[in-house]
Design an enzyme around this catalytic site. Structure first.
Site, PDB file in Angstrom:
ATOM      1  N   CYS A  89      34.028  25.628  11.694  1.00 40.06           N
ATOM      2  CA  CYS A  89      33.888  27.091  11.697  1.00 40.06           C
ATOM      3  C   CYS A  89      32.851  27.465  10.655  1.00 40.06           C
ATOM      4  O   CYS A  89      33.061  27.242   9.453  1.00 40.06           O
ATOM      5  CB  CYS A  89      35.226  27.754  11.398  1.00 40.06           C
ATOM      6  SG  CYS A  89      35.150  29.567  11.442  1.00 40.06           S
ATOM      7  N   GLY A  90      31.730  28.006  11.109  1.00 42.92           N
ATOM      8  CA  GLY A  90      30.649  28.353  10.192  1.00 42.92           C
ATOM      9  C   GLY A  90      30.981  29.521   9.291  1.00 42.92           C
ATOM     10  O   GLY A  90      30.824  29.448   8.069  1.00 42.92           O
ATOM     11  N   HIS A 209      34.273  28.278  23.967  1.00 46.08           N
ATOM     12  CA  HIS A 209      33.558  29.418  23.396  1.00 46.08           C
ATOM     13  C   HIS A 209      32.449  29.836  24.360  1.00 46.08           C
ATOM     14  O   HIS A 209      31.686  28.990  24.840  1.00 46.08           O
ATOM     15  CB  HIS A 209      32.932  29.061  22.046  1.00 46.08           C
ATOM     16  CG  HIS A 209      33.909  28.900  20.934  1.00 46.08           C
ATOM     17  ND1 HIS A 209      34.843  27.889  20.900  1.00 46.08           N
ATOM     18  CD2 HIS A 209      34.095  29.629  19.797  1.00 46.08           C
ATOM     19  CE1 HIS A 209      35.563  27.990  19.795  1.00 46.08           C
ATOM     20  NE2 HIS A 209      35.126  29.031  19.107  1.00 46.08           N
ATOM     21  N   ASP A 236      34.037  37.359  18.173  1.00 44.40           N
ATOM     22  CA  ASP A 236      33.615  37.097  16.803  1.00 44.40           C
ATOM     23  C   ASP A 236      32.884  38.311  16.245  1.00 44.40           C
ATOM     24  O   ASP A 236      31.908  38.777  16.829  1.00 44.40           O
ATOM     25  CB  ASP A 236      32.703  35.862  16.768  1.00 44.40           C
ATOM     26  CG  ASP A 236      32.629  35.221  15.399  1.00 44.40           C
ATOM     27  OD1 ASP A 236      32.661  35.951  14.394  1.00 44.40           O
ATOM     28  OD2 ASP A 236      32.526  33.984  15.338  1.00 44.40           O
ATOM     29  N   CYS A 240      28.705  34.132  14.357  1.00 46.18           N
ATOM     30  CA  CYS A 240      29.299  32.840  14.699  1.00 46.18           C
ATOM     31  C   CYS A 240      28.418  31.682  14.216  1.00 46.18           C
ATOM     32  O   CYS A 240      27.341  31.437  14.770  1.00 46.18           O
ATOM     33  CB  CYS A 240      29.563  32.703  16.196  1.00 46.18           C
ATOM     34  SG  CYS A 240      30.477  31.195  16.629  1.00 46.18           S
ATOM     35  N   GLY A 241      28.885  30.977  13.203  1.00 45.28           N
ATOM     36  CA  GLY A 241      28.100  29.886  12.632  1.00 45.28           C
ATOM     37  C   GLY A 241      27.912  28.716  13.571  1.00 45.28           C
ATOM     38  O   GLY A 241      26.794  28.204  13.728  1.00 45.28           O
ATOM     39  N   THR A 242      28.994  28.278  14.235  1.00 44.70           N
ATOM     40  CA  THR A 242      28.850  27.152  15.170  1.00 44.70           C
ATOM     41  C   THR A 242      28.089  27.587  16.422  1.00 44.70           C
ATOM     42  O   THR A 242      27.338  26.805  17.001  1.00 44.70           O
ATOM     43  CB  THR A 242      30.218  26.567  15.545  1.00 44.70           C
ATOM     44  OG1 THR A 242      31.061  27.597  16.093  1.00 44.70           O
ATOM     45  CG2 THR A 242      30.908  25.950  14.340  1.00 44.70           C
TER      46      THR A 242
END
Length: 319
Positions: A89-90, A209, A236, A240-242
């Site tokens: 999770c970013g 996702h 989100d 969203c980092g990922t």
């Protein structure tokens, strides 16, 4: 019997993170990637209760954190949400680093965290911003076409950024908070169609996702605006980092974004991550791998204790 979990809350670009500091025992053997089943089996009920109602909500992402056991690491972390465990999770990593700094456990500088999908390096700047050097990311499949009943046809890329994403260049309804309900149902329908057709990530991994992206809807100075629906049907609030990492992998594979160039990714709420990658390496199968970095900031919002009764164990909220 009552259990107590110490926690610290933050939000990264509007997306909340709850870090559990004490109360989840560290498994006795092995590395964190080997803990998945044990943690879910023994403490899944506790993690679920920590982020779901009545103590949390569907949008809350949790992070079970264990202090370092080696001198060259900042600790181990396992992320989870309202429906189960996550690979990475970013935004949660940014929130974790800022939270640990707030508690005096981390100083500015480079820190390494162990996650179930690999090591993540996070650089805490003097100004409080965090650059996350994420796990290697790549595009698994390009231009995957599907027809979603009631919505029409879509073409998207399947990519890995620490979680699996189906990324669509979206030119229909505007990516805007006023359309969040419509976009949520669209993404949920896309996910359902992917599952029905057996479209997966590598080795049959579920694509849980969905990311809609639009350059048209981005504010001036930003490259694109996205809407990301996570595995538990919550969108989100951050970019969203990922998801941004997966997006960078697709841009790199297409030759659109070069190494070292900055991509400004805006979220549906207007918050922004700055993303780039160090290098792009093509493996023997022709897959282009990148080492992405995401930069953002977080705000600590609460510190406290959560109380649980053992009777709650009977309710498996991740079933």
């Amino acid at each position: 019997m009552t259990r107590t979990l110490r926690f610290i809350d933050s939000h990264t670009g509007g997306e909340p993170t709850r870090v559990l500091l004490e109360g989840i025992p560290r498994p006795a053997r092995g590395r964190i990637r080997e803990w998945y089943q044990e943690i879910r089996r023994e403490y899944g009920w506790l993690l679920a209760a920590a982020v779901n109602e009545p103590r949390g909500s569907d949008i809350l992402v949790g992070a079970a954190y264990w202090p370092p056991t080696e001198s060259d690491m900042a600790g181990e972390v396992m992320f989870f949400n309202n429906v189960g465990l996550l690979g990475m999770c970013g935004h949660g990593t940014i929130g974790l680093v800022v939270s640990l700094a707030h508690l005096g456990r981390l100083a500015p500088g480079l820190h390494t965290l162990h996650t179930p999908v690999g090591n993540v390096r996070a650089f805490l700047r003097e100004d409080g911003r965090v650059r996350v050097q994420n796990v290697p990311s790549y595009r698994h499949r390009k231009n995957v076409a599907i027809d979603v009943p009631g919505y029409g046809g879509f073409i998207g890329d399947v990519a890995w950024g620490g979680n699996w994403f189906y990324i669509v260049e979206h030119g229909q309804d505007r990516i805007d908070l006023s359309n969040r309900d419509l976009l949520t149902e669209l993404c949920w329908a896309i996910r359902g169609e992917l599952r029905a057709r057996g479209i997966t990530g590598r080795d049959g991994a579920e694509i849980d996702h969905i990311e809609l992206s639009s350059a048209r809807d981005a504010a001036p100075g930003n490259d694109a605006k996205n809407f990301v629906l996570c595995s538990g049907k919550a969108y989100d609030r951050s970019p969203c980092g990922t998801g941004t990492s997966a997006r960078l992998a697709c841009l790199a594979a297409d030759g659109v974004l070069g190494a070292g160039q900055t991509w400004r990714q805006e979220s549906v709420t207007g918050s922004v991550f700055e993303g780039n990658y160090e290098s792009c390496t093509v493996d023997d199968d022709g897959v282009a791998w990148i080492k992405p970095s995401i930069t953002g900031s977080a705000q600590v919002t609460a510190v406290g204790e959560l109380l649980f009764d053992e009777a709650e164990r009977a309710a498996d909220r991740w079933a």
